[in-house]
Design a protein around this motif. Structure first.
Motif, mmCIF file in Angstrom:
data_model
loop_
_atom_site.group_PDB
_atom_site.id
_atom_site.type_symbol
_atom_site.label_atom_id
_atom_site.label_comp_id
_atom_site.label_asym_id
_atom_site.label_seq_id
_atom_site.Cartn_x
_atom_site.Cartn_y
_atom_site.Cartn_z
ATOM 1 N N ILE A 161 -26.495 -58.572 8.167
ATOM 2 C CA ILE A 161 -25.806 -58.561 6.882
ATOM 3 C C ILE A 161 -24.688 -57.522 6.835
ATOM 4 O O ILE A 161 -23.641 -57.748 6.234
ATOM 5 C CB ILE A 161 -26.799 -58.378 5.707
ATOM 6 N N GLY A 166 -38.031 -65.815 1.569
ATOM 7 C CA GLY A 166 -36.680 -65.430 1.217
ATOM 8 C C GLY A 166 -36.135 -64.224 1.958
ATOM 9 O O GLY A 166 -35.126 -63.660 1.560
ATOM 10 N N THR A 167 -36.793 -63.839 3.035
ATOM 11 C CA THR A 167 -36.394 -62.640 3.769
ATOM 12 C C THR A 167 -36.221 -62.965 5.239
ATOM 13 O O THR A 167 -37.022 -63.684 5.823
ATOM 14 C CB THR A 167 -37.468 -61.537 3.602
ATOM 15 N N ARG A 168 -35.177 -62.413 5.814
ATOM 16 C CA ARG A 168 -34.956 -62.533 7.252
ATOM 17 C C ARG A 168 -34.873 -61.122 7.802
ATOM 18 O O ARG A 168 -33.925 -60.407 7.511
ATOM 19 C CB ARG A 168 -33.663 -63.288 7.536
ATOM 20 N N LEU A 221 -27.448 -65.665 8.605
ATOM 21 C CA LEU A 221 -28.599 -64.786 8.838
ATOM 22 C C LEU A 221 -29.618 -65.472 9.736
ATOM 23 O O LEU A 221 -30.185 -64.844 10.641
ATOM 24 C CB LEU A 221 -29.246 -64.379 7.516
ATOM 25 N N ASP A 222 -29.854 -66.764 9.490
ATOM 26 C CA ASP A 222 -30.790 -67.523 10.329
ATOM 27 C C ASP A 222 -30.322 -67.579 11.781
ATOM 28 O O ASP A 222 -31.139 -67.672 12.696
ATOM 29 C CB ASP A 222 -30.970 -68.949 9.803
ATOM 30 N N ASP A 232 -21.664 -69.835 4.506
ATOM 31 C CA ASP A 232 -23.102 -70.033 4.285
ATOM 32 C C ASP A 232 -23.832 -68.841 4.902
ATOM 33 O O ASP A 232 -24.243 -68.870 6.059
ATOM 34 C CB ASP A 232 -23.546 -71.355 4.919
ATOM 35 N N TYR A 233 -23.950 -67.784 4.114
ATOM 36 C CA TYR A 233 -24.509 -66.537 4.633
ATOM 37 C C TYR A 233 -25.985 -66.659 4.990
ATOM 38 O O TYR A 233 -26.445 -66.015 5.930
ATOM 39 C CB TYR A 233 -24.256 -65.390 3.654
ATOM 40 N N ASN A 234 -26.726 -67.491 4.275
ATOM 41 C CA ASN A 234 -28.132 -67.694 4.644
ATOM 42 C C ASN A 234 -28.234 -68.315 6.036
ATOM 43 O O ASN A 234 -29.051 -67.891 6.853
ATOM 44 C CB ASN A 234 -28.859 -68.553 3.610
ATOM 45 N N MET A 280 -26.300 -66.043 -1.945
ATOM 46 C CA MET A 280 -27.488 -66.282 -1.126
ATOM 47 C C MET A 280 -28.724 -66.494 -1.996
ATOM 48 O O MET A 280 -29.831 -66.626 -1.487
ATOM 49 C CB MET A 280 -27.688 -65.097 -0.177
ATOM 50 N N THR A 281 -28.530 -66.520 -3.301
ATOM 51 C CA THR A 281 -29.627 -66.696 -4.253
ATOM 52 C C THR A 281 -29.401 -67.982 -5.041
ATOM 53 O O THR A 281 -28.417 -68.683 -4.820
ATOM 54 C CB THR A 281 -29.679 -65.519 -5.250
ATOM 55 N N ASP A 282 -30.273 -68.208 -5.976
ATOM 56 C CA ASP A 282 -30.112 -69.368 -6.865
ATOM 57 C C ASP A 282 -29.411 -68.962 -8.164
ATOM 58 O O ASP A 282 -29.519 -69.642 -9.165
ATOM 59 C CB ASP A 282 -31.467 -70.010 -7.152
#
Length: 133
Positions: A83, A16-18, A77-78, A72-74, A104-106
Protein backbone atom coordinates in the motif's frame (compact mmCIF):
# COMPACT_ATOMS: atom_id res chain seq x y z
CA UNK A 1 2.06 -23.63 15.75
CA UNK A 2 3.35 -26.44 13.58
CA UNK A 3 5.38 -24.31 11.17
CA UNK A 4 5.74 -20.85 9.73
CA UNK A 5 3.53 -21.71 6.72
CA UNK A 6 0.60 -22.61 8.97
CA UNK A 7 1.13 -19.40 10.90
CA UNK A 8 1.23 -17.26 7.75
CA UNK A 9 -1.83 -19.03 6.32
CA UNK A 10 -3.83 -17.74 9.30
CA UNK A 11 -3.50 -14.20 7.90
CA UNK A 12 -5.69 -15.21 4.95
CA UNK A 13 -8.55 -15.81 7.41
CA UNK A 14 -8.80 -12.12 8.37
CA UNK A 15 -11.77 -10.63 6.46
CA UNK A 16 -11.00 -7.62 4.30
CA UNK A 17 -7.30 -7.66 5.14
CA UNK A 18 -4.25 -8.49 3.09
CA UNK A 19 -1.17 -8.91 5.24
CA UNK A 20 2.00 -7.97 3.35
CA UNK A 21 4.11 -11.08 3.85
CA UNK A 22 7.42 -12.10 2.29
CA UNK A 23 5.45 -14.19 -0.23
CA UNK A 24 3.41 -11.14 -1.25
CA UNK A 25 6.60 -9.09 -1.48
CA UNK A 26 8.10 -11.62 -3.89
CA UNK A 27 4.87 -11.82 -5.90
CA UNK A 28 4.56 -8.04 -6.19
CA UNK A 29 8.22 -7.17 -6.67
CA UNK A 30 7.88 -5.75 -10.22
CA UNK A 31 4.59 -4.04 -9.41
CA UNK A 32 6.13 -2.33 -6.40
CA UNK A 33 9.21 -1.34 -8.40
CA UNK A 34 6.94 0.27 -11.01
CA UNK A 35 5.09 2.19 -8.28
CA UNK A 36 8.29 3.37 -6.64
CA UNK A 37 9.51 4.54 -10.05
CA UNK A 38 6.75 7.14 -9.91
CA UNK A 39 8.79 9.01 -7.30
CA UNK A 40 10.72 10.54 -10.22
CA UNK A 41 9.02 13.47 -11.96
CA UNK A 42 10.04 12.33 -15.46
CA UNK A 43 8.50 8.90 -14.83
CA UNK A 44 5.26 10.47 -13.60
CA UNK A 45 5.14 12.61 -16.74
CA UNK A 46 5.71 9.59 -19.00
CA UNK A 47 3.07 7.59 -17.12
CA UNK A 48 0.48 10.38 -17.35
CA UNK A 49 1.21 10.88 -21.05
CA UNK A 50 0.51 7.25 -21.99
CA UNK A 51 -0.17 4.89 -19.10
CA UNK A 52 -0.40 1.73 -21.17
CA UNK A 53 2.85 2.37 -23.04
CA UNK A 54 4.63 3.20 -19.79
CA UNK A 55 3.35 0.01 -18.13
CA UNK A 56 4.60 -2.01 -21.11
CA UNK A 57 8.14 -0.94 -20.16
CA UNK A 58 7.79 -2.85 -16.88
CA UNK A 59 7.84 -6.60 -16.26
CA UNK A 60 4.21 -6.72 -15.13
CA UNK A 61 1.56 -9.34 -15.72
CA UNK A 62 -1.41 -8.39 -17.87
CA UNK A 63 -3.51 -8.71 -14.72
CA UNK A 64 -1.32 -6.16 -12.90
CA UNK A 65 -1.37 -3.77 -15.86
CA UNK A 66 -5.17 -3.99 -16.04
CA UNK A 67 -5.49 -3.39 -12.30
CA UNK A 68 -3.22 -0.32 -12.48
CA UNK A 69 -5.18 1.11 -15.43
CA UNK A 70 -8.46 0.51 -13.58
CA UNK A 71 -6.99 1.83 -10.30
CA UNK A 72 -8.28 -1.36 -8.68
CA UNK A 73 -6.23 -1.13 -5.50
CA UNK A 74 -7.76 -4.24 -3.95
CA UNK A 75 -6.63 -6.28 -6.96
CA UNK A 76 -3.19 -4.66 -6.76
CA UNK A 77 -2.92 -5.68 -3.10
CA UNK A 78 -3.94 -9.22 -4.05
CA UNK A 79 -1.14 -9.19 -6.64
CA UNK A 80 1.44 -8.35 -3.99
CA UNK A 81 1.29 -4.58 -4.08
CA UNK A 82 2.41 -2.77 -0.95
CA UNK A 83 0.00 0.00 0.00
CA UNK A 84 2.83 2.43 0.70
CA UNK A 85 4.37 1.80 -2.71
CA UNK A 86 0.95 1.96 -4.39
CA UNK A 87 0.46 5.37 -2.79
CA UNK A 88 2.82 6.69 -5.47
CA UNK A 89 0.03 5.96 -7.98
CA UNK A 90 -2.55 7.95 -6.02
CA UNK A 91 -0.06 10.75 -5.59
CA UNK A 92 0.52 10.77 -9.35
CA UNK A 93 -3.26 10.99 -9.78
CA UNK A 94 -3.40 13.91 -7.35
CA UNK A 95 -5.63 12.22 -4.80
CA UNK A 96 -5.06 11.81 -1.09
CA UNK A 97 -4.20 8.55 0.60
CA UNK A 98 -7.56 8.59 2.42
CA UNK A 99 -9.52 9.19 -0.78
CA UNK A 100 -7.72 6.33 -2.55
CA UNK A 101 -8.25 3.99 0.38
CA UNK A 102 -11.96 4.84 0.41
CA UNK A 103 -12.19 3.27 -3.07
CA UNK A 104 -11.16 -0.02 -1.44
CA UNK A 105 -14.29 -0.02 0.74
CA UNK A 106 -18.01 -0.04 0.12
CA UNK A 107 -18.16 3.68 1.01
CA UNK A 108 -17.79 6.91 -0.93
CA UNK A 109 -15.05 9.26 0.25
CA UNK A 110 -17.21 11.61 2.39
CA UNK A 111 -18.76 8.62 4.20
CA UNK A 112 -15.36 6.97 4.67
CA UNK A 113 -13.83 10.22 5.95
CA UNK A 114 -16.67 10.68 8.45
CA UNK A 115 -16.34 7.07 9.66
CA UNK A 116 -12.60 7.56 10.19
CA UNK A 117 -13.16 10.91 11.96
CA UNK A 118 -15.56 9.11 14.31
CA UNK A 119 -12.88 6.59 15.31
CA UNK A 120 -12.83 4.11 12.43
CA UNK A 121 -14.59 0.82 11.86
CA UNK A 122 -16.11 -0.99 14.78
CA UNK A 123 -14.13 -4.04 15.90
CA UNK A 124 -17.45 -5.88 16.08
CA UNK A 125 -18.40 -8.10 13.17
CA UNK A 126 -16.86 -10.93 11.20
CA UNK A 127 -13.44 -11.85 12.55
CA UNK A 128 -12.83 -15.15 10.74
CA UNK A 129 -13.66 -16.11 7.16
CA UNK A 130 -13.46 -19.87 7.65
CA UNK A 131 -15.38 -19.87 10.94
CA UNK A 132 -17.91 -17.33 9.67
CA UNK A 133 -17.73 -15.45 12.96
Amino acid sequence: MSDIHDYLAEFDDIPGTRVFTAARARQGYHLNQFAMGLMKADNRERFRADEKAYLDDWKLSDQAKSAVLARDYNALLDLGGNIYFLSKIFSTDGISFAEAVSTMTDMDFPTYREMMNQGGRSPEGQRSIKEKR
